[in-house]
Design a protein around this motif. Structure first.
Motif, PDB file in Angstrom:
ATOM      1  N   ARG A  73       0.844  -1.200   0.000  1.00 53.18           N
ATOM      2  CA  ARG A  73       0.000   0.000   0.000  1.00 53.18           C
ATOM      3  C   ARG A  73       0.885   1.259   0.000  1.00 53.18           C
TER       4      ARG A  73
ATOM      5  N   ASN B  47       2.579   1.843  -3.306  1.00 48.61           N
ATOM      6  CA  ASN B  47       1.691   2.390  -4.331  1.00 48.61           C
ATOM      7  C   ASN B  47       1.150   3.778  -4.010  1.00 48.61           C
ATOM      8  N   SER B  48       1.175   4.165  -2.749  1.00 47.54           N
ATOM      9  CA  SER B  48       0.633   5.481  -2.399  1.00 47.54           C
ATOM     10  C   SER B  48       1.725   6.543  -2.274  1.00 47.54           C
ATOM     11  N   ASN B  49       2.926   6.114  -1.871  1.00 49.91           N
ATOM     12  CA  ASN B  49       4.008   7.045  -1.552  1.00 49.91           C
ATOM     13  C   ASN B  49       3.581   8.052  -0.491  1.00 49.91           C
ATOM     14  N   ASP B  50       2.630   7.680   0.324  1.00 52.84           N
ATOM     15  CA  ASP B  50       2.152   8.537   1.406  1.00 52.84           C
ATOM     16  C   ASP B  50       3.099   8.380   2.595  1.00 52.84           C
TER      17      ASP B  50
ATOM     18  N   ASP C 133       1.740   6.274   5.388  1.00 60.97           N
ATOM     19  CA  ASP C 133       1.695   4.838   5.110  1.00 60.97           C
ATOM     20  C   ASP C 133       3.073   4.213   5.303  1.00 60.97           C
TER      21      ASP C 133
ATOM     22  N   PRO D 100       2.692   5.143  -8.541  1.00 52.92           N
ATOM     23  CA  PRO D 100       1.610   4.261  -8.103  1.00 52.92           C
ATOM     24  C   PRO D 100       1.151   3.315  -9.213  1.00 52.92           C
TER      25      PRO D 100
END
Length: 119
Positions: A16, A19-22, A25, A62
């Motif tokens: 996750r 894919n988000s590069n948050d 996260d 992502p």
């Protein structure tokens, strides 16, 4: 960590974050003082802040990669997995060693990757 089932939430969180590069996260995966080894003979990333910063410096876009994995070994506080990362133009085999603290976060992460022959 004493079963394969408990590895899955952390790996799903990693994918996750991949894919988000948050930053939240990514940060949620690691302890404050975690160590992340990206390749043999290189200095690891040390601490959550450095891990997040270096991750974002090397981020994939992502959805750019697909990741499949299976466990190799699972003990009380460590999991070893073998994976395959597939990009549109290249594929890598992966071996991860993930050392956990009791709350399920990672305190030490080691990844080895090998590009498949492009022939």
């Amino acid at each position: 960590m004493n079963s394969v089932v408990e590895l899955r939430p952390w790996i799903e969180g990693y994918v996750r974050a991949w894919n988000s590069n948050d930053p939240d996260d990514i940060s949620a995966l690691f302890t404050d003082d975690a160590v992340y080894y990206t390749e043999p003979y290189s200095e690891p990333w040390r601490g959550r802040e450095e891990i997040v910063a270096n991750w974002l410096d090397r981020k994939d876009e992502p959805g750019e990669a697909a990741f499949e994995w299976h466990p190799v070994s699972v003990a009380e506080d460590v999991g070893v997995i073998q994976g395959v990362t597939t990009y549109p133009d290249k594929t890598y085999s992966n071996l991860w060693v993930i050392r956990f603290v009791p709350d399920g976060r990672c305190r030490e992460f080691t990844e080895w990757w090998m590009r498949h022959d492009a022939r």
